[in-house]
Design an enzyme around this catalytic site. Structure first.
Site, PDB file in Angstrom:
ATOM      1  N   SER A 119       0.821  -1.213   0.000  1.00  0.00           N
ATOM      2  CA  SER A 119       0.000   0.000   0.000  1.00  0.00           C
ATOM      3  C   SER A 119       0.850   1.257   0.000  1.00  0.00           C
ATOM      4  O   SER A 119       0.338   2.341  -0.222  1.00  0.00           O
ATOM      5  CB  SER A 119      -0.931  -0.006   1.205  1.00  0.00           C
ATOM      6  OG  SER A 119      -0.183  -0.172   2.385  1.00  0.00           O
ATOM      7  N   HIS A 140      -2.006  -2.315  -6.569  1.00  0.00           N
ATOM      8  CA  HIS A 140      -2.565  -1.972  -5.258  1.00  0.00           C
ATOM      9  C   HIS A 140      -4.089  -1.967  -5.313  1.00  0.00           C
ATOM     10  O   HIS A 140      -4.707  -1.054  -5.855  1.00  0.00           O
ATOM     11  CB  HIS A 140      -2.021  -0.603  -4.818  1.00  0.00           C
ATOM     12  CG  HIS A 140      -2.495  -0.176  -3.468  1.00  0.00           C
ATOM     13  ND1 HIS A 140      -2.698   1.126  -3.118  1.00  0.00           N
ATOM     14  CD2 HIS A 140      -2.816  -0.914  -2.365  1.00  0.00           C
ATOM     15  CE1 HIS A 140      -3.117   1.185  -1.869  1.00  0.00           C
ATOM     16  NE2 HIS A 140      -3.203  -0.031  -1.395  1.00  0.00           N
ATOM     17  N   GLU A 152      -4.548   0.634  -8.274  1.00  0.00           N
ATOM     18  CA  GLU A 152      -3.422   1.498  -8.636  1.00  0.00           C
ATOM     19  C   GLU A 152      -2.346   0.589  -9.222  1.00  0.00           C
ATOM     20  O   GLU A 152      -1.929  -0.374  -8.565  1.00  0.00           O
ATOM     21  CB  GLU A 152      -2.829   2.159  -7.381  1.00  0.00           C
ATOM     22  CG  GLU A 152      -3.525   3.403  -6.898  1.00  0.00           C
ATOM     23  CD  GLU A 152      -2.749   4.059  -5.754  1.00  0.00           C
ATOM     24  OE1 GLU A 152      -2.352   5.213  -5.886  1.00  0.00           O
ATOM     25  OE2 GLU A 152      -2.563   3.408  -4.701  1.00  0.00           O
ATOM     26  N   ASN A 190      -2.910   6.464  -0.904  1.00  0.00           N
ATOM     27  CA  ASN A 190      -2.578   6.695   0.500  1.00  0.00           C
ATOM     28  C   ASN A 190      -1.873   8.023   0.745  1.00  0.00           C
ATOM     29  O   ASN A 190      -1.839   8.507   1.876  1.00  0.00           O
ATOM     30  CB  ASN A 190      -1.775   5.520   1.049  1.00  0.00           C
ATOM     31  CG  ASN A 190      -2.702   4.357   1.341  1.00  0.00           C
ATOM     32  OD1 ASN A 190      -3.801   4.559   1.845  1.00  0.00           O
ATOM     33  ND2 ASN A 190      -2.288   3.152   0.995  1.00  0.00           N
TER      34      ASN A 190
HETATM   35  N1  CAA Z   1     -16.088  -8.330   1.323  1.00  0.00           N
HETATM   36  C1  CAA Z   1     -16.865  -8.531   0.253  1.00  0.00           C
HETATM   37  N2  CAA Z   1     -17.969  -7.818  -0.003  1.00  0.00           N
HETATM   38  C2  CAA Z   1     -18.331  -6.881   0.894  1.00  0.00           C
HETATM   39  C3  CAA Z   1     -17.576  -6.635   2.048  1.00  0.00           C
HETATM   40  C4  CAA Z   1     -16.409  -7.398   2.253  1.00  0.00           C
HETATM   41  N3  CAA Z   1     -15.599  -7.209   3.314  1.00  0.00           N
HETATM   42  N4  CAA Z   1     -18.170  -5.638   2.744  1.00  0.00           N
HETATM   43  C5  CAA Z   1     -19.250  -5.289   2.049  1.00  0.00           C
HETATM   44  N5  CAA Z   1     -19.358  -6.028   0.935  1.00  0.00           N
HETATM   45  C6  CAA Z   1     -20.380  -5.934  -0.109  1.00  0.00           C
HETATM   46  C7  CAA Z   1     -21.734  -6.324   0.386  1.00  0.00           C
HETATM   47  O1  CAA Z   1     -21.934  -7.716   0.251  1.00  0.00           O
HETATM   48  C8  CAA Z   1     -22.639  -5.537  -0.543  1.00  0.00           C
HETATM   49  O2  CAA Z   1     -22.703  -6.221  -1.787  1.00  0.00           O
HETATM   50  P1  CAA Z   1     -23.977  -6.094  -2.770  1.00  0.00           P
HETATM   51  O3  CAA Z   1     -24.083  -4.642  -3.150  1.00  0.00           O
HETATM   52  O4  CAA Z   1     -23.604  -6.971  -3.933  1.00  0.00           O
HETATM   53  O5  CAA Z   1     -25.134  -6.579  -1.984  1.00  0.00           O
HETATM   54  C9  CAA Z   1     -21.869  -4.238  -0.773  1.00  0.00           C
HETATM   55  O6  CAA Z   1     -20.502  -4.543  -0.472  1.00  0.00           O
HETATM   56  C10 CAA Z   1     -22.340  -3.134   0.116  1.00  0.00           C
HETATM   57  O7  CAA Z   1     -22.251  -3.581   1.451  1.00  0.00           O
HETATM   58  P2  CAA Z   1     -23.244  -3.180   2.615  1.00  0.00           P
HETATM   59  O8  CAA Z   1     -24.588  -2.860   2.036  1.00  0.00           O
HETATM   60  O9  CAA Z   1     -23.182  -4.222   3.671  1.00  0.00           O
HETATM   61  O10 CAA Z   1     -22.586  -1.924   3.282  1.00  0.00           O
HETATM   62  P3  CAA Z   1     -22.265  -0.499   2.699  1.00  0.00           P
HETATM   63  O11 CAA Z   1     -23.217  -0.074   1.643  1.00  0.00           O
HETATM   64  O12 CAA Z   1     -22.089   0.322   3.906  1.00  0.00           O
HETATM   65  O13 CAA Z   1     -20.840  -0.662   1.994  1.00  0.00           O
HETATM   66  C11 CAA Z   1     -18.493  -0.589   2.002  1.00  0.00           C
HETATM   67  C12 CAA Z   1     -19.736  -1.180   2.650  1.00  0.00           C
HETATM   68  C13 CAA Z   1     -18.407  -1.033   0.558  1.00  0.00           C
HETATM   69  C14 CAA Z   1     -17.302  -1.111   2.785  1.00  0.00           C
HETATM   70  C15 CAA Z   1     -18.603   0.997   2.071  1.00  0.00           C
HETATM   71  O14 CAA Z   1     -18.842   1.401   3.396  1.00  0.00           O
HETATM   72  C16 CAA Z   1     -17.376   1.691   1.554  1.00  0.00           C
HETATM   73  O15 CAA Z   1     -17.186   1.865   0.372  1.00  0.00           O
HETATM   74  N6  CAA Z   1     -16.495   2.144   2.488  1.00  0.00           N
HETATM   75  C17 CAA Z   1     -15.250   2.813   2.139  1.00  0.00           C
HETATM   76  C18 CAA Z   1     -14.228   1.777   1.782  1.00  0.00           C
HETATM   77  C19 CAA Z   1     -12.909   2.383   1.439  1.00  0.00           C
HETATM   78  O16 CAA Z   1     -12.688   3.591   1.480  1.00  0.00           O
HETATM   79  N7  CAA Z   1     -11.967   1.514   1.085  1.00  0.00           N
HETATM   80  C20 CAA Z   1     -10.611   1.926   0.810  1.00  0.00           C
HETATM   81  C21 CAA Z   1      -9.822   1.703   2.050  1.00  0.00           C
HETATM   82  S1  CAA Z   1      -8.178   2.240   1.816  1.00  0.00           S
HETATM   83  C22 CAA Z   1      -7.412   0.968   1.111  1.00  0.00           C
HETATM   84  O17 CAA Z   1      -7.895  -0.109   0.928  1.00  0.00           O
HETATM   85  C23 CAA Z   1      -6.028   1.267   0.692  1.00  0.00           C
HETATM   86  C24 CAA Z   1      -4.982   1.033   1.685  1.00  0.00           C
HETATM   87  O18 CAA Z   1      -3.877   0.743   1.262  1.00  0.00           O
HETATM   88  C25 CAA Z   1      -5.163   1.242   3.121  1.00  0.00           C
END
Ligand code: CAA
Length: 283
Positions: A119, A140, A152, A190
């Site tokens: 990351s 990434h 990425e 990041n």
């Molecule tokens: N694994 C697989 N699928 C998942 C999941 C997981 N851990 N969590 C949620 N989902 C799926 C659900 O099954 C659902 O699928 P469908 O639309 O097909 O039914 C969908 O995602 C939406 O889930 P929910 O309705 O339960 O919940 P939500 O609408 O609140 O979405 C979320 C959850 C997608 C996590 C949303 O809150 C989100 O986009 N959050 C921000 C995530 C983000 O910013 N990620 C980047 C992090 S930084 C990074 O990764 C880089 C790094 O290097 C640190």
């Protein structure tokens, strides 16, 4: 012949997500970790995710079975001799990654591209541990991998153009959107996300608002799906701190200094969702 068989190193949250999307897109996947129990846990997560999709009527049951049939477990790194692409998603530690890449370089056939899901660690330095730096690249993915569209694609200093193009095509074949990035600390995702999260922690530390208020401001005011403190818990506070330290060390600018409150939480073992407690508590 192109890429047919992929080895994913590390069966944690990111590795299992990457293995899932590769298998769902028709690749044969070897999911590798140090111990069988880690791989089993990763495969269990994938099975649970696929079952949920089937229950919701979003995935035909036979597609779930076909996806699972393309996944195999590995605890022997020597299996890299039979794959076309390695995607490493092991722990974020330069010493471990360079050791792993040096080993993979010995084992994998010459045509194999060695990608890393790091990351924020320098791709160029990881590539320098191999005799094929032109075939080393950053890939990434974002968490949760099955949901987030972005990958990425990071070019190391020596990454060859044809390697970049092959990985860009591969990311598209996973129904992801690849974005080209050069090798600088934190890349783009990041470099921008973590200072925002760190600033949210400072805002809490300085008593500007409660954690709930800070999260509400960003959710309701900026349409972020999660507030920054909830997101930090979701990513893992140790990971957030590690990335801030990588930005601070790599860019040498004090604007990237990690908030003392973030350090304190990590020292306390309050790592976020995975440890049951971070800024919030999880049952
Ligand atoms: N694994 C697989 N699928 C998942 C999941 C997981 N851990 N969590 C949620 N989902 C799926 C659900 O099954 C659902 O699928 P469908 O639309 O097909 O039914 C969908 O995602 C939406 O889930 P929910 O309705 O339960 O919940 P939500 O609408 O609140 O979405 C979320 C959850 C997608 C996590 C949303 O809150 C989100 O986009 N959050 C921000 C995530 C983000 O910013 N990620 C980047 C992090 S930084 C990074 O990764 C880089 C790094 O290097 C640190």
């Amino acid at each position: 012949m192109g890429i047919q068989k992929v080895m994913v190193i590390g069966a944690g949250q990111m590795g299992s997500g990457i293995a899932q999307v590769c298998a769902m897109s028709g690749y044969d996947v070897l999911l590798h970790d140090l111990k069988e129990e880690y791989v089993e846990k990763g495969l269990g997560t994938i099975t649970k995710n696929l079952s949920r999709q089937v229950e919701k009527g979003k995935l035909p049951a036979e597609d779930k079975e076909a996806t699972l049939s393309r996944l195999a477990a590995s605890t022997d790194l020597n299996q890299a001799k039979d794959v076309d692409l390695v995607i490493e998603a092991a722990i974020e530690n330069m010493e471990i990654k360079t050791k792993l890449f040096a080993q993979l370089d010995e084992i994998a056939p010459k045509h194999v591209i060695l990608a890393t899901n790091t990351s924020s660690l320098p791709i160029t330095e990881i590539a320098a541990a191999t005799k094929r730096p032109e075939k080393v690249i950053g890939m990434h993915f974002m968490n949760p991998v099955p949901v987030m569209k972005l990958v990425e694609i990071i070019r190391g200093l020596a990454t060859a153009d044809d390697v970049y193009e092959e990985i860009e095509e591969m990311a598209k074949s996973l129904s992801k959107v690849p974005v080209e990035v050069n090798d600088f600390p934190g890349f783009v995702a990041n470099r921008i996300l973590m200072p925002m999260i760190n600033e949210a922690v400072y805002t809490l530390y300085e008593g500007v608002a409660t954690k709930e208020a800070i999260d509400d401001v960003m959710k309701l005011g900026m349409n972020h799906p999660m507030g920054p403190l909830t997101l930090a818990d979701f990513i893992g506070l140790d990971t957030c701190l590690y990335i801030m330290e990588t930005l601070h060390d790599g860019l040498g600018d004090d604007k990237y200094r990690p908030c003392p409150l973030l350090r304190k939480y990590v020292k306390a073992g309050w790592l976020g969702k995975k440890s049951g407690r971070g800024f919030y508590e999880y049952s």
